[in-house]
Design an enzyme around this catalytic site. Structure first.
Site, PDB file in Angstrom:
ATOM      1  N   LYS A 126       0.596  -1.210   0.172  1.00 13.89           N
ATOM      2  CA  LYS A 126       0.098   0.118   0.088  1.00 13.89           C
ATOM      3  C   LYS A 126       0.951   1.377  -0.136  1.00 13.89           C
ATOM      4  O   LYS A 126       0.636   2.395  -0.857  1.00 13.89           O
ATOM      5  CB  LYS A 126      -0.877  -0.011   1.180  1.00 13.89           C
ATOM      6  CG  LYS A 126      -1.734  -1.087   1.240  1.00 13.89           C
ATOM      7  CD  LYS A 126      -2.998  -0.739   2.519  1.00 13.89           C
ATOM      8  CE  LYS A 126      -2.210  -0.862   3.908  1.00 13.89           C
ATOM      9  NZ  LYS A 126      -1.798  -2.315   4.204  1.00 13.89           N
TER      10      LYS A 126
ATOM     11  N   ARG B 230      -8.989   1.082   9.691  1.00 16.01           N
ATOM     12  CA  ARG B 230      -8.802  -0.593  10.075  1.00 16.01           C
ATOM     13  C   ARG B 230      -9.889  -1.351  10.664  1.00 16.01           C
ATOM     14  O   ARG B 230      -9.688  -2.383  11.005  1.00 16.01           O
ATOM     15  CB  ARG B 230      -7.501  -0.426  10.800  1.00 16.01           C
ATOM     16  CG  ARG B 230      -6.116  -0.714   9.925  1.00 16.01           C
ATOM     17  CD  ARG B 230      -5.044  -0.596  10.787  1.00 16.01           C
ATOM     18  NE  ARG B 230      -3.942  -1.265  10.498  1.00 16.01           N
ATOM     19  CZ  ARG B 230      -2.855  -0.857   9.879  1.00 16.01           C
ATOM     20  NH1 ARG B 230      -2.622   0.148   9.512  1.00 16.01           N
ATOM     21  NH2 ARG B 230      -1.606  -1.547   9.753  1.00 16.01           N
TER      22      ARG B 230
ATOM     23  N   ARG C 281      11.763  -6.674   5.033  1.00 15.19           N
ATOM     24  CA  ARG C 281      11.699  -5.193   4.770  1.00 15.19           C
ATOM     25  C   ARG C 281      12.470  -4.461   5.580  1.00 15.19           C
ATOM     26  O   ARG C 281      12.671  -4.781   6.876  1.00 15.19           O
ATOM     27  CB  ARG C 281      10.228  -4.920   5.096  1.00 15.19           C
ATOM     28  CG  ARG C 281       9.853  -3.340   5.138  1.00 15.19           C
ATOM     29  CD  ARG C 281       8.475  -3.383   4.757  1.00 15.19           C
ATOM     30  NE  ARG C 281       7.685  -3.477   5.971  1.00 15.19           N
ATOM     31  CZ  ARG C 281       6.493  -2.885   6.213  1.00 15.19           C
ATOM     32  NH1 ARG C 281       5.934  -2.654   5.120  1.00 15.19           N
ATOM     33  NH2 ARG C 281       5.735  -3.177   7.375  1.00 15.19           N
TER      34      ARG C 281
ATOM     35  N   ARG D   1      11.824  -1.877  10.965  1.00 17.56           N
ATOM     36  CA  ARG D   1      10.802  -1.780  11.825  1.00 17.56           C
ATOM     37  C   ARG D   1      10.712  -2.588  12.949  1.00 17.56           C
ATOM     38  O   ARG D   1      10.721  -3.713  12.847  1.00 17.56           O
ATOM     39  CB  ARG D   1       9.515  -1.644  10.984  1.00 17.56           C
ATOM     40  CG  ARG D   1       9.131  -0.314  10.517  1.00 17.56           C
ATOM     41  CD  ARG D   1       7.774  -0.428   9.606  1.00 17.56           C
ATOM     42  NE  ARG D   1       6.723  -1.099  10.351  1.00 17.56           N
ATOM     43  CZ  ARG D   1       5.434  -0.907   9.294  1.00 17.56           C
ATOM     44  NH1 ARG D   1       5.341  -0.242   8.590  1.00 17.56           N
ATOM     45  NH2 ARG D   1       4.289  -1.326  10.178  1.00 17.56           N
TER      46      ARG D   1
ATOM     47  N   ARG E  88      -0.139  -9.395  13.562  1.00 18.08           N
ATOM     48  CA  ARG E  88      -0.751  -8.194  12.873  1.00 18.08           C
ATOM     49  C   ARG E  88      -1.527  -8.861  11.720  1.00 18.08           C
ATOM     50  O   ARG E  88      -2.583  -8.188  11.379  1.00 18.08           O
ATOM     51  CB  ARG E  88       0.421  -7.293  12.014  1.00 18.08           C
ATOM     52  CG  ARG E  88       1.106  -6.258  13.088  1.00 18.08           C
ATOM     53  CD  ARG E  88       2.454  -5.830  12.880  1.00 18.08           C
ATOM     54  NE  ARG E  88       2.629  -5.172  11.530  1.00 18.08           N
ATOM     55  CZ  ARG E  88       3.681  -5.320  10.893  1.00 18.08           C
ATOM     56  NH1 ARG E  88       4.784  -5.886  11.078  1.00 18.08           N
ATOM     57  NH2 ARG E  88       3.660  -4.560   9.762  1.00 18.08           N
TER      58      ARG E  88
END
Ligand code: AMP
Length: 213
Positions: free
Chosen positions: A13, A88, A127, A160, A171
Site C-alpha cells: 500500500k 482498519r 523489509r 521496523r 498483525r
C-alpha cells in the site's frame, strides 16, 4: 480524488500510495507513518501508540479518528488524498464517512491490493524502511544502498520494530479478525475494486491507474 488503499500489512500500500501521490499530486496519508513520527516525538499519543504498535495491536479508534480528522482538514488535502492504513476497523470506517459528509467531500474509491500470506510474510521479514521518510526497501525490489542511507531523503534505513515474526503473525491475525470486514463496508457502498499485488510494482500501479481513469 479520494482514495483508500486497502489490504493486509505488507501488500504494498505504501509503495503504491507514494507513486500515486507523486503522479496525481495528492498527499499520501499513512497512519502508520504518522504514529511512528508521534512515537519518535514522544508525544502523549506517541507513547500510547508505541506500546501497541510494538505488539502489533491497533491504536484505539477515537485516537485514530482524531488524528485523521486533523490531518484531512489541512490545506494540501483540498483536492483529495490517499489513505494508507486507515480505516482498519468498522468504527473507523463509519467515523470517516461521517467526517467526509460533514466536510462535504465525495465518497471514497477503495482499492484492495491482494497478496498471498506466504509472500506477505517473506516481504515483511526482509523489509527495511527509512526512519525519516518511511520509504520501503526490500532485497528483491529496492535493495538498501551500500551506504545504508535513504535514496529519497538521506535518512537512516532501519528494520521496523514490528517487522519480526511474532508481531507479524499478530498483525495478520488482527487484519483477518478486525480489518478484513471493512472490505464489506465499502463493497456495500460501491466503488470497491481489487488488484493483484503479487507482481511487479509497475504492474500493480498499472492496474490501479486503469481503475482510476
Ligand atoms: P502500518 O505502518 O500501516 O503497518 O501500521 C503500523 C502500526 O500502526 C499498526 O500495526 C498499528 O499498531 C498502528 N496503526 C496504523 N494505522 C492504524 C489504524 N488505522 N488503526 C489502529 N492502529 C493503526
Amino acid at each position: 480524488m479520494h482514495l483508500i488503499l486497502f489490504g493486509a500489512p505488507g501488500v504494498g500500500k505504501g509503495t503504491q500510495a507514494k507513486l500515486i501521490s507523486k503522479n496525481f499530486g495528492i498527499p499520501q496519508i499513512s497512519t502508520g507513518d504518522m504514529l511512528r513520527a508521534a512515537a519518535k516525538s514522544k508525544s502523549e499519543l506517541g507513547r500510547q501508540a508505541k506500546k501497541l504498535m510494538s505488539k502489533g495491536e491497533l491504536v484505539p479508534d477515537d485516537l485514530m479518528l482524531n488524528l485523521i480528522k486533523e490531518r484531512i482538514q489541512q490545506p494540501d488535502c483540498v483536492k483529495g488524498f490517499i489513505l494508507d492504513g486507515f480505516p482498519r476497523t468498522i468504527p473507523q470506517a463509519e467515523g470517516l464517512s461521517q467526517l467526509m459528509q460533514e466536510m462535504q467531500q465525495p465518497p471514497f474509491i477503495c482499492i484492495e491490493i491482494q497478496v498471498p500470506e506466504d509472500v506477505i510474510i517473506e516481504r515483511l521479514t526482509s523489509r527495511k524502511i527509512c526512519e525519516n521518510c518511511g520509504q520501503d526497501y526490500n532485497p528483491k525490489v529496492k535493495p538498501v544502498p551500500s551506504d545504508g542511507k535513504c535514496t529519497v531523503c538521506g535518512g537512516n534505513i532501519v528494520t521496523r520494530h514490528d517487522d519480526n515474526r511474532e508481531t507479524i503473525k499478530n498483525r495478520l491475525q488482527i487484519y483477518k479478525s478486525q480489518t478484513a470486514r471493512v472490505k464489506q463496508f465499502y463493497k456495500e457502498r460501491g466503488k470497491f475494486y481489487s488488484v493483484d499485488g503479487n507482481t511487479t510494482v509497475d504492474k500493480v500501479y498499472d492496474q490501479i491507474t486503469n481503475i482510476l481513469k
